[in-house]
Structures are given as structure tokens and as C-alpha cells.
Write an enzyme that holds these catalytic residues in place. Structure first.
Site: not given
Length: 250
Positions: A139, A152
Site C-alpha cells: 500500500s 494496517y
């Protein structure tokens, strides 16, 4: 990675980026296998895409991963591409008087231990193939964090680093190691995310991403132009500014 003629396993492929990757890779002439937690959703996806195979996988369970890997290799001995896409993203409040670690622990198990365990289970097979690839989905938040989702971000930073090490260790083998690094994309990864006007439309992301997968040689990092705002922030000396901008709306 060759764009067609592969047998590709994609985890977390029942929605969002994973589902679109499955559909696009199948359209390019690959045999696609999808895996996810919910059988009903898997069945719906395979029905909508004739020829696609689907399996239930609890990516959080080490024993289930080993059993799954063994079954996949019996059913699909020509498997040569693994796409580690399964992931969860949840907000955490770290200033609470009592911090509940359940979200953090679940995120680490799904986003980091899951790909590591599945890679370990399939890598001996992949190394025996004439050509193979592992694609890890990280990401843009691995490079500049969204502060409301700290674990995350951390798992995606870890996946980025793990991918670099894996690539270097497998240098000179038949296994190519790629990293797909999405920016914020309009999916259901978090509530309201699919309608976020600041996120990249999924169709636009897929078009740019699949064009890169078809490049020969395939770049080690698959990244759309929009990602560079995050990916290059530190190198360009604007990390703090980018961190403030990213988090100003949250």
C-alpha cells in the site's frame, strides 16, 4: 512476469482490487484460482466468470493454510503465480485509556503472517516451475501512514520490506517477485471508502495497473502515477508535508 499462459492464485479475490485482478488476468488468457473466507461470495464470483476456480481459505489459520496449499497443488499442479492480496484495514484509537489489541493482532495475522505463511507453503513448488512469480500487495500507506490505521500501515510497510528481501533471496531462481502498491482506491476496504472522492476510481486503477503487468520485463514495483505522491515523499524531502496533507481530512 508473462501476462498470459499462467495459473494464478489470488487471495482476497472476492471483492475490490482482488476480484478485479482475477477478472483481468482471466481475460488476458490465464487460468485463475480465487480464495476467500466466504463460500457464497466465492461461488458468486466463479459463476460470474466461467472457468475460474474458487476455494475457501481462512488466511488467519496456519493449519488451514497448509491444508489449502496441499489441495491447490493436487488440483492445480501447474500453479505458477501467487498473488498475496488478502487484507483488512480498521481504525484504531491509541489514545484510549485502555487499548484493545484485538484489531492490531487480527490485522497482523491477516495482512502479514497470512502472506508469509502462504508463501512459505507454496514456494518449494513455485521454485520447481520453469517460470513463476509472487506478487505481494502492499500500500502507499507503507510509505506515508494514515494515522487512524496504524497497524494496517505497519503491516504494509513490513510487506514492502519482506518483498525486497524475498526478491533478493530468490535472485537467480525461476521465481520473479513483484510488489503491487495501490494508492487509496475506491473499494469497500473500509466503510465509506468506495464513495471517497479523494480515492482513485477502481476502474482507472485497474487499467493503469494491468498495463504495467503487461510490460516486459515487468517492473518490480507495480505503481500507478497517483501513488508517487506517497511513494516518493521521503526521497523528495516532503514527508512531513505529505503526512499532514494525507491526514488533514481524517
Amino acid at each position: 512476469m508473462t501476462p498470459n499462459g499462467n495459473t494464478i492464485l489470488i487471495t482476497g479475490a472476492t471483492s475490490g482490487i482482488g476480484r478485479e485482478l482475477a477478472r483481468e488476468f482471466q481475460n488476458l488468457g490465464n487460468k485463475v484460482i480465487i480464495a476467500g473466507r466466504r463460500k457464497a461470495v466465492i461461488d458468486e464470483a466463479t459463476t460470474a466468470n466461467p472457468g475460474m476456480s474458487g476455494y475457501v481459505l481462512d488466511i488467519d489459520d496456519p493449519a488451514a493454510i497448509k491444508e489449502f496449499a496441499a489441495k491447490i497443488l493436487v488440483d492445480h499442479p501447474d500453479l505458477n503465480v501467487l498473488v498475496n492480496n488478502a487484507g483488512i484495514m480498521k481504525a484504531e484509537e491509541l489514545t484510549a485509556e485502555t487499548i484493545d489489541l484485538a484489531v492490531a493482532e487480527a490485522t497482523i495475522t491477516t495482512n502479514l503472517l497470512g502472506p508469509i505463511r502462504l508463501t512459505a507453503a507454496l514456494l518449494p513448488h513455485l521454485r520447481k516451475q520453469p517460470r513463476s512469480a509472487i506478487v505481494n500487495v502492499s500500500s502507499g500507506l507503507a510509505f506515508v501512514p494514515l494515522v487512524i490505521t496504524p497497524t494496517y500501515n505497519a503491516t504494509k510497510a513490513a510487506i514492502h520490506s519482506y518483498t525486497i528481501s524475498l526478491r533478493r533471496q530468490l535472485q537467480g531462481t525461476t521465481v520473479e517477485v513483484l510488489e503491487l502498491i495501490p494508492p487509496s482506491v475506491q473499494t469497500d476496504l473500509m466503510p465509506g471508502h468506495a464513495e471517497d472522492p479523494n480515492a482513485m476510481p477502481l476502474a482507472d486503477f485497474m487499467a493503469e495497473t494491468m498495463a504495467q503487468f503487461q510490460l516486459q520485463p515487468t517492473p518490480p514495483e507495480i505503481k500507478v502515477e497517483r501513488l508517487k505522491f506517497l511513494r516518493d515523499a521521503e526521497a523528495e524531502g516532503r514527508f512531513e508535508q505529505t503526512l499532514d496533507m494525507l491526514n488533514s481530512a481524517h
